[in-house]
Design a protein around this motif. Structure first.
Motif, PDB file in Angstrom:
ATOM      1  N   PHE A   1      40.185  41.634  45.998  1.00 11.44           N
ATOM      2  CA  PHE A   1      39.061  40.845  46.504  1.00 11.44           C
ATOM      3  C   PHE A   1      39.513  39.936  47.651  1.00 11.44           C
ATOM      4  O   PHE A   1      38.842  39.806  48.671  1.00 11.44           O
ATOM      5  N   ASP A   2      40.651  39.291  47.455  1.00 11.08           N
ATOM      6  CA  ASP A   2      41.174  38.389  48.487  1.00 11.08           C
ATOM      7  C   ASP A   2      41.508  39.161  49.759  1.00 11.08           C
ATOM      8  O   ASP A   2      41.259  38.683  50.873  1.00 11.08           O
ATOM      9  N   TYR A   3      42.061  40.365  49.604  1.00  8.43           N
ATOM     10  CA  TYR A   3      42.408  41.222  50.738  1.00  8.43           C
ATOM     11  C   TYR A   3      41.154  41.601  51.538  1.00  8.43           C
ATOM     12  O   TYR A   3      41.114  41.472  52.762  1.00  8.43           O
ATOM     13  N   VAL A   4      40.117  42.062  50.830  1.00  6.81           N
ATOM     14  CA  VAL A   4      38.883  42.481  51.502  1.00  6.81           C
ATOM     15  C   VAL A   4      38.179  41.288  52.135  1.00  6.81           C
ATOM     16  O   VAL A   4      37.726  41.344  53.281  1.00  6.81           O
TER      17      VAL A   4
ATOM     18  N   SER B   1      34.551  28.742  58.725  1.00  8.44           N
ATOM     19  CA  SER B   1      34.212  30.068  58.220  1.00  8.44           C
ATOM     20  C   SER B   1      35.103  30.435  57.038  1.00  8.44           C
ATOM     21  O   SER B   1      34.626  30.901  55.995  1.00  8.44           O
ATOM     22  N   PHE B   2      36.406  30.201  57.177  1.00 10.03           N
ATOM     23  CA  PHE B   2      37.328  30.502  56.084  1.00 10.03           C
ATOM     24  C   PHE B   2      37.197  29.484  54.955  1.00 10.03           C
ATOM     25  O   PHE B   2      37.231  29.851  53.776  1.00 10.03           O
ATOM     26  N   PHE B   3      37.026  28.220  55.319  1.00 11.09           N
ATOM     27  CA  PHE B   3      36.952  27.174  54.292  1.00 11.09           C
ATOM     28  C   PHE B   3      35.716  27.353  53.414  1.00 11.09           C
ATOM     29  O   PHE B   3      35.810  27.330  52.184  1.00 11.09           O
ATOM     30  N   TYR B   4      34.550  27.548  54.018  1.00 14.74           N
ATOM     31  CA  TYR B   4      33.322  27.638  53.228  1.00 14.74           C
ATOM     32  C   TYR B   4      33.263  28.954  52.447  1.00 14.74           C
ATOM     33  O   TYR B   4      32.705  28.995  51.349  1.00 14.74           O
ATOM     34  N   THR B   5      33.832  30.019  53.009  1.00 18.17           N
ATOM     35  CA  THR B   5      33.907  31.279  52.264  1.00 18.17           C
ATOM     36  C   THR B   5      34.739  31.110  51.001  1.00 18.17           C
ATOM     37  O   THR B   5      34.385  31.628  49.933  1.00 18.17           O
TER      38      THR B   5
ATOM     39  N   ASN C   1      34.971  32.830  44.752  1.00 19.51           N
ATOM     40  CA  ASN C   1      36.269  32.649  44.107  1.00 19.51           C
ATOM     41  C   ASN C   1      36.757  34.003  43.592  1.00 19.51           C
ATOM     42  O   ASN C   1      36.224  34.523  42.602  1.00 19.51           O
ATOM     43  N   PRO C   2      37.749  34.627  44.238  1.00 19.91           N
ATOM     44  CA  PRO C   2      38.221  35.946  43.790  1.00 19.91           C
ATOM     45  C   PRO C   2      38.737  35.947  42.359  1.00 19.91           C
ATOM     46  O   PRO C   2      38.505  36.905  41.608  1.00 19.91           O
ATOM     47  N   GLU C   3      39.419  34.873  41.947  1.00 19.06           N
ATOM     48  CA  GLU C   3      39.972  34.818  40.590  1.00 19.06           C
ATOM     49  C   GLU C   3      38.854  34.803  39.553  1.00 19.06           C
ATOM     50  O   GLU C   3      38.905  35.534  38.557  1.00 19.06           O
ATOM     51  N   GLU C   4      37.832  33.977  39.786  1.00 23.28           N
ATOM     52  CA  GLU C   4      36.721  33.896  38.843  1.00 23.28           C
ATOM     53  C   GLU C   4      35.944  35.210  38.782  1.00 23.28           C
ATOM     54  O   GLU C   4      35.553  35.664  37.699  1.00 23.28           O
ATOM     55  N   THR C   5      35.727  35.835  39.948  1.00 18.99           N
ATOM     56  CA  THR C   5      35.006  37.107  39.976  1.00 18.99           C
ATOM     57  C   THR C   5      35.784  38.198  39.249  1.00 18.99           C
ATOM     58  O   THR C   5      35.208  38.995  38.485  1.00 18.99           O
ATOM     59  N   ALA C   6      37.104  38.253  39.450  1.00 21.34           N
ATOM     60  CA  ALA C   6      37.933  39.254  38.764  1.00 21.34           C
ATOM     61  C   ALA C   6      37.927  39.030  37.255  1.00 21.34           C
ATOM     62  O   ALA C   6      37.866  39.992  36.468  1.00 21.34           O
TER      63      ALA C   6
ATOM     64  N   PRO D   1      37.505  51.273  40.822  1.00 27.08           N
ATOM     65  CA  PRO D   1      38.273  52.520  40.683  1.00 27.08           C
ATOM     66  C   PRO D   1      39.565  52.475  41.485  1.00 27.08           C
ATOM     67  O   PRO D   1      39.565  52.190  42.688  1.00 27.08           O
ATOM     68  N   GLY D   2      40.670  52.767  40.797  1.00 24.59           N
ATOM     69  CA  GLY D   2      41.976  52.770  41.444  1.00 24.59           C
ATOM     70  C   GLY D   2      42.670  51.429  41.462  1.00 24.59           C
ATOM     71  O   GLY D   2      43.815  51.339  41.917  1.00 24.59           O
ATOM     72  N   ILE D   3      41.988  50.354  40.980  1.00 25.43           N
ATOM     73  CA  ILE D   3      42.564  49.007  40.970  1.00 25.43           C
ATOM     74  C   ILE D   3      42.589  48.504  39.527  1.00 25.43           C
ATOM     75  O   ILE D   3      41.583  48.548  38.829  1.00 25.43           O
ATOM     76  N   ARG D   4      43.747  48.017  39.082  1.00 24.57           N
ATOM     77  CA  ARG D   4      43.857  47.509  37.726  1.00 24.57           C
ATOM     78  C   ARG D   4      43.105  46.174  37.591  1.00 24.57           C
ATOM     79  O   ARG D   4      43.108  45.355  38.517  1.00 24.57           O
ATOM     80  N   PRO D   5      42.456  45.942  36.441  1.00 24.42           N
ATOM     81  CA  PRO D   5      41.768  44.661  36.233  1.00 24.42           C
ATOM     82  C   PRO D   5      42.757  43.492  36.208  1.00 24.42           C
ATOM     83  O   PRO D   5      43.949  43.667  35.947  1.00 24.42           O
ATOM     84  N   GLY D   6      42.222  42.305  36.461  1.00 31.86           N
ATOM     85  CA  GLY D   6      43.062  41.119  36.412  1.00 31.86           C
ATOM     86  C   GLY D   6      43.582  40.722  37.778  1.00 31.86           C
ATOM     87  O   GLY D   6      42.829  40.635  38.758  1.00 31.86           O
ATOM     88  N   LYS D   7      44.902  40.485  37.866  1.00 38.26           N
ATOM     89  CA  LYS D   7      45.509  39.989  39.095  1.00 38.26           C
ATOM     90  C   LYS D   7      45.371  40.983  40.254  1.00 38.26           C
ATOM     91  O   LYS D   7      45.181  40.577  41.404  1.00 38.26           O
ATOM     92  N   ASN D   8      45.485  42.279  39.977  1.00 36.03           N
ATOM     93  CA  ASN D   8      45.356  43.270  41.041  1.00 36.03           C
ATOM     94  C   ASN D   8      43.946  43.265  41.633  1.00 36.03           C
ATOM     95  O   ASN D   8      43.763  43.386  42.844  1.00 36.03           O
ATOM     96  N   THR D   9      42.944  43.119  40.774  1.00 36.66           N
ATOM     97  CA  THR D   9      41.563  43.038  41.264  1.00 36.66           C
ATOM     98  C   THR D   9      41.360  41.769  42.094  1.00 36.66           C
ATOM     99  O   THR D   9      40.707  41.785  43.139  1.00 36.66           O
ATOM    100  N   GLU D  10      41.928  40.656  41.628  1.00 40.77           N
ATOM    101  CA  GLU D  10      41.840  39.401  42.389  1.00 40.77           C
ATOM    102  C   GLU D  10      42.485  39.545  43.769  1.00 40.77           C
ATOM    103  O   GLU D  10      41.923  39.101  44.781  1.00 40.77           O
TER     104      GLU D  10
END
Length: 448
Positions: A371-374, A334-338, A343-348, A359-368
């Motif tokens: 995404f990884d957190y959620v 489940s974690f591996f295929y997700t 890819n959070p980095e590519e999406t950010a 909103p409330g999240i800076r673009p770039g590393k913070n957004t990545e």
């Protein structure tokens, strides 16, 4: 508020289905391919005595191979040329994907684009042949030593059996690719689902016959039926559950003035879909096929023979060790295929490139990081959901001593693949309807 595409999809009717000629061709091709698969499941390996094989399969009922037999529609019990189904191909795919994540060389090949994907697919095919040869050899030797199921035992039978199984598996792999490209998609998953659905009538007849003869109490039978219906509804609910992340774009000048564009990025609760149970099942099938068939050819007085006997006794369907390994495999994949499909980095980076932000999240590393957190937290819920759906019904039936083959894993695959297939059909109908709208617009433009 529903988008324009959702509103258009909701307006699709059966009358539009009759006009979509390309979709009808794809559906007929898919149906024909699945019929070919079912016919092949009745073609036995050369040199097999069907009568003695029936006696052998009755003695082996209840083992873990009986569970995996559902994925091939009974082909394993019939010693068919497609007895191994597409499981070696799935296992080889897992190995290649894991190696791609661990090996810098394979990771560089993956980044080459279409040419790299073709090379990795070629490696997967080589791995499929190797795994099928190993499993086929143990199946052939196991059939030889299990009694008189083989008419003329010997090296020629083993070689012929291995060649037949390799050919059957490679043909199913090719057939699945054809369904994906020329049919309605999800070729490998549809082949697995076809094998499960083919066993469903027999399973239901067996269950109701046990209720009629009194082997199963009427109340227990009612609980089983309600439990299956509730499981299907729960699967449908969880598969449609999403975590929608608000995405905002910079303000733009429109006819209505300066407005800020907003959209949502939907993250499915179960991003991996039906892949984790299939991957975990295929990985368990490789060693269990070897231990169950090799255990019939090994002297049980030796250490190796005693080990095989212990494995066959403790890795039976519903046993604690089997359940633990299966559950661990589901959670891991489940974690591996997700991580593979999102890819959070590519999406950010894509959001930042097009000016989008949360909103409330800076673009770039913070957004990545967000995404990884959620994604990590919803994947925990998705993994636990898959584990519960696959293991709790199996454990309940095993504890009750009910040989009910349509367990949680089978229901999950059937419901999930059916939902994906319906979505594919709706996509084709939607594309056809968009095509009609474009033609009408062009026709009006010419008339003017």
């Amino acid at each position: 508020m529903a988008s324009a595409a959702d509103q258009l999809a909701s307006s699709i009717s059966l009358s539009k289905f009759g006009q979509a000629t390309d979709l009808k061709k794809r559906l007929w091709f898919t149906l024909g391919a699945l019929i070919v698969f079912r016919l092949l499941s009745y073609v036995p390996i050369p040199g097999i005595d069907p009568t003695q094989l029936d006696l052998l399969t009755q003695q082996m009922q209840g083992g873990v191979l009986d569970f995996f037999n559902n994925f091939t529609g009974g082909a394993l019990n019939r010693a068919s040329v497609v007895a191994l189904g597409v499981m070696p191909y799935i296992t080889a795919s897992i190995v290649v994907q894991l190696a791609t994540s661990l090996s810098p060389t394979l990771s560089a090949i993956k980044k080459e684009g279409e040419s790299g994907r073709k090379r990795l697919n070629q490696y997967t095919r080589y791995g499929t042949v190797g795994l099928t040869v190993v499993q086929g050899w143990f199946i052939a030797t196991g059939l030889e030593s299990a009694g008189s199921a083989v008419i003329d035992p010997g090296i020629m039978f083993r070689v012929g059996a291995v060649i037949s199984l390799v050919g059957g598996t490679l043909f199913l792999m090719w057939l699945g690719e054809q369904i994906t490209s020329r049919g309605i998609g999800n070729g490998i998953s549809l082949i697995i689902m076809a094998g499960i659905v083919a066993r469903l009538p027999q399973t239901m007849i067996q269950l109701f016959e046990q209720g009629r003869t009194g082997s199963i109490d009427a109340l227990v039978l009612l609980i089983i039926i309600l439990g299956v219906a509730g499981t299907v509804l729960f699967i449908c609910f969880m598969e449609r559950a999403q975590r929608r992340i608000l995405i905002q774009y910079p303000k733009r000048q429109t006819a209505r003035g300066v407005q800020a564009e907003r959209s949502h990025l939907p993250l499915k609760l179960n991003t991996a879909g039906v892949i984790p149970p299939i991957f975990a099942s295929s990985l368990l099938l490789l060693p269990l096929t070897i231990t169950q068939f090799a255990g019939q050819t090994t002297n049980t007085e030796t250490l190796w023979g005693e080990t095989l006997v212990w494995l066959n006794a403790n890795l039976r369907h519903g046993s604690p060790i089997y359940m633990a390994l299966y559950g661990f495999g589901i959670i891991f994949f489940s974690f591996f295929y997700t991580a593979v499909v999102f890819n959070p980095e590519e999406t950010a980076d894509n959001l930042k490139r097009y000016g989008g932000f949360i909103p409330g999240i800076r673009p770039g590393k913070n957004t990545e990081a967000y995404f990884d957190y959620v994604l990590t937290r919803i994947t925990v819920i998705g993994a636990l959901y898959l584990t519960a759906i696959c293991l709790i019904p199996e454990w309940a039936f095993a504890e009750a001593g009910i040989p009910f083959l349509m367990g949680g894993t089978s229901l999950l695959i059937v419901v999930n693949v059916t939902m994906d297939t319906v979505t594919q059909i709706q996509s084709h109908l939607l594309a056809h309807q968009y095509g009609d709208l474009i033609k009408k617009a062009k026709l009006k433009g010419r008339q003017r």
